[in-house]
Design a protein around this motif. Structure first.
Motif, PDB file in Angstrom:
ATOM      1  N   THR A   1       0.794  -1.228   0.000  1.00 41.71           N
ATOM      2  CA  THR A   1       0.000   0.000   0.000  1.00 41.71           C
ATOM      3  C   THR A   1       0.827   1.279   0.000  1.00 41.71           C
ATOM      4  O   THR A   1       0.316   2.334  -0.367  1.00 41.71           O
ATOM      5  CB  THR A   1      -0.951   0.040   1.211  1.00 41.71           C
ATOM      6  OG1 THR A   1      -0.188  -0.062   2.405  1.00 41.71           O
ATOM      7  CG2 THR A   1      -1.970  -1.078   1.133  1.00 41.71           C
ATOM      8  N   ALA A   2       2.090   1.234   0.392  1.00 35.89           N
ATOM      9  CA  ALA A   2       2.911   2.455   0.461  1.00 35.89           C
ATOM     10  C   ALA A   2       3.034   3.158  -0.891  1.00 35.89           C
ATOM     11  O   ALA A   2       2.861   4.378  -0.963  1.00 35.89           O
ATOM     12  CB  ALA A   2       4.277   2.145   1.044  1.00 35.89           C
ATOM     13  N   PRO A   3       3.311   2.468  -2.000  1.00 33.36           N
ATOM     14  CA  PRO A   3       3.379   3.180  -3.286  1.00 33.36           C
ATOM     15  C   PRO A   3       2.041   3.783  -3.703  1.00 33.36           C
ATOM     16  O   PRO A   3       2.003   4.821  -4.346  1.00 33.36           O
ATOM     17  CB  PRO A   3       3.815   2.098  -4.276  1.00 33.36           C
ATOM     18  CG  PRO A   3       4.414   1.022  -3.459  1.00 33.36           C
ATOM     19  CD  PRO A   3       3.745   1.080  -2.132  1.00 33.36           C
ATOM     20  N   LEU A   4       0.958   3.156  -3.325  1.00 27.43           N
ATOM     21  CA  LEU A   4      -0.358   3.686  -3.683  1.00 27.43           C
ATOM     22  C   LEU A   4      -0.660   4.979  -2.936  1.00 27.43           C
ATOM     23  O   LEU A   4      -1.305   5.878  -3.468  1.00 27.43           O
ATOM     24  CB  LEU A   4      -1.441   2.647  -3.387  1.00 27.43           C
ATOM     25  CG  LEU A   4      -1.322   1.328  -4.146  1.00 27.43           C
ATOM     26  CD1 LEU A   4      -2.394   0.360  -3.671  1.00 27.43           C
ATOM     27  CD2 LEU A   4      -1.406   1.546  -5.630  1.00 27.43           C
ATOM     28  N   MET A   5      -0.183   5.088  -1.708  1.00 26.09           N
ATOM     29  CA  MET A   5      -0.450   6.285  -0.919  1.00 26.09           C
ATOM     30  C   MET A   5       0.390   7.465  -1.383  1.00 26.09           C
ATOM     31  O   MET A   5      -0.036   8.603  -1.287  1.00 26.09           O
ATOM     32  CB  MET A   5      -0.200   5.996   0.564  1.00 26.09           C
ATOM     33  CG  MET A   5      -1.211   5.032   1.152  1.00 26.09           C
ATOM     34  SD  MET A   5      -0.860   4.432   2.797  1.00 26.09           S
ATOM     35  CE  MET A   5      -0.261   5.831   3.640  1.00 26.09           C
ATOM     36  N   SER A   6       1.579   7.209  -1.915  1.00 25.10           N
ATOM     37  CA  SER A   6       2.442   8.313  -2.330  1.00 25.10           C
ATOM     38  C   SER A   6       2.004   8.922  -3.657  1.00 25.10           C
ATOM     39  O   SER A   6       2.389  10.031  -3.984  1.00 25.10           O
ATOM     40  CB  SER A   6       3.886   7.840  -2.428  1.00 25.10           C
ATOM     41  OG  SER A   6       4.019   6.905  -3.471  1.00 25.10           O
ATOM     42  N   SER A   7       1.196   8.218  -4.445  1.00 21.01           N
ATOM     43  CA  SER A   7       0.764   8.760  -5.723  1.00 21.01           C
ATOM     44  C   SER A   7      -0.670   9.282  -5.664  1.00 21.01           C
ATOM     45  O   SER A   7      -1.376   9.269  -6.648  1.00 21.01           O
ATOM     46  CB  SER A   7       0.869   7.687  -6.804  1.00 21.01           C
ATOM     47  OG  SER A   7      -0.032   6.635  -6.521  1.00 21.01           O
TER      48      SER A   7
END
Length: 144
Positions: free
Chosen positions: A37-43
């Motif tokens: 989920t970390a990459p999804l939150m940064s974009s």
């Protein structure tokens, strides 16, 4: 051995150590969830939402209206222009006020590369505030 008594083994003593296996399993599952989920939150999409107060006529922002028709012809304020003329007008607008907004209207059939080229030209001229103007209505109801 006494009369009828059987020797019984002692009951096992309670274990005083914490069983770490379930704790490690839970932590590994949480780690995998955070990694995914970390990459999804940064974009995430960041929006500059309008203020609730109404603007006065003197506070109207300056803007440059740019349109591209289906044939790729450029229009500034409903006047047909070439790419060089657009560059000059954008540089003049940026010289007057760098916060000038460009309101870009592009026909649906215009290739993305052409729009990206215009955005690059506008940014080189010093205009970085670009808004995309679309027709109202939902995309699901649009004919395909």
């Amino acid at each position: 051995m006494a009369f009828g008594r059987l020797e019984r083994a002692r009951a096992p003593s309670p274990m005083s150590d914490i069983n770490m296996t379930p704790l490690i399993d839970v932590m590994l599952v949480l780690l995998v969830i955070f990694i995914i989920t970390a990459p999804l939150m940064s974009s995430s999409l960041r929006l500059d939402l309008p203020k609730t107060e109404g603007g006065r006529a003197s506070e109207a922002p300056k803007f440059l209206s740019l349109a591209i028709d289906a044939q790729g012809q450029l229009f500034v304020a409903e006047q047909s222009v070439t790419l060089d003329q657009l560059r000059e007008q954008a540089e003049r607008a940026a010289g007057r006020d760098p916060a000038t907004e460009v309101q870009l209207r592009a026909d649906q059939s215009v290739p993305y590369g052409r729009v990206a080229e215009l955005i690059g030209l506008l940014q080189q001229a010093g205009l970085s505030r670009i808004g995309f103007i679309t027709a109202g209505g939902s995309a699901a109801s649009a004919p395909k």
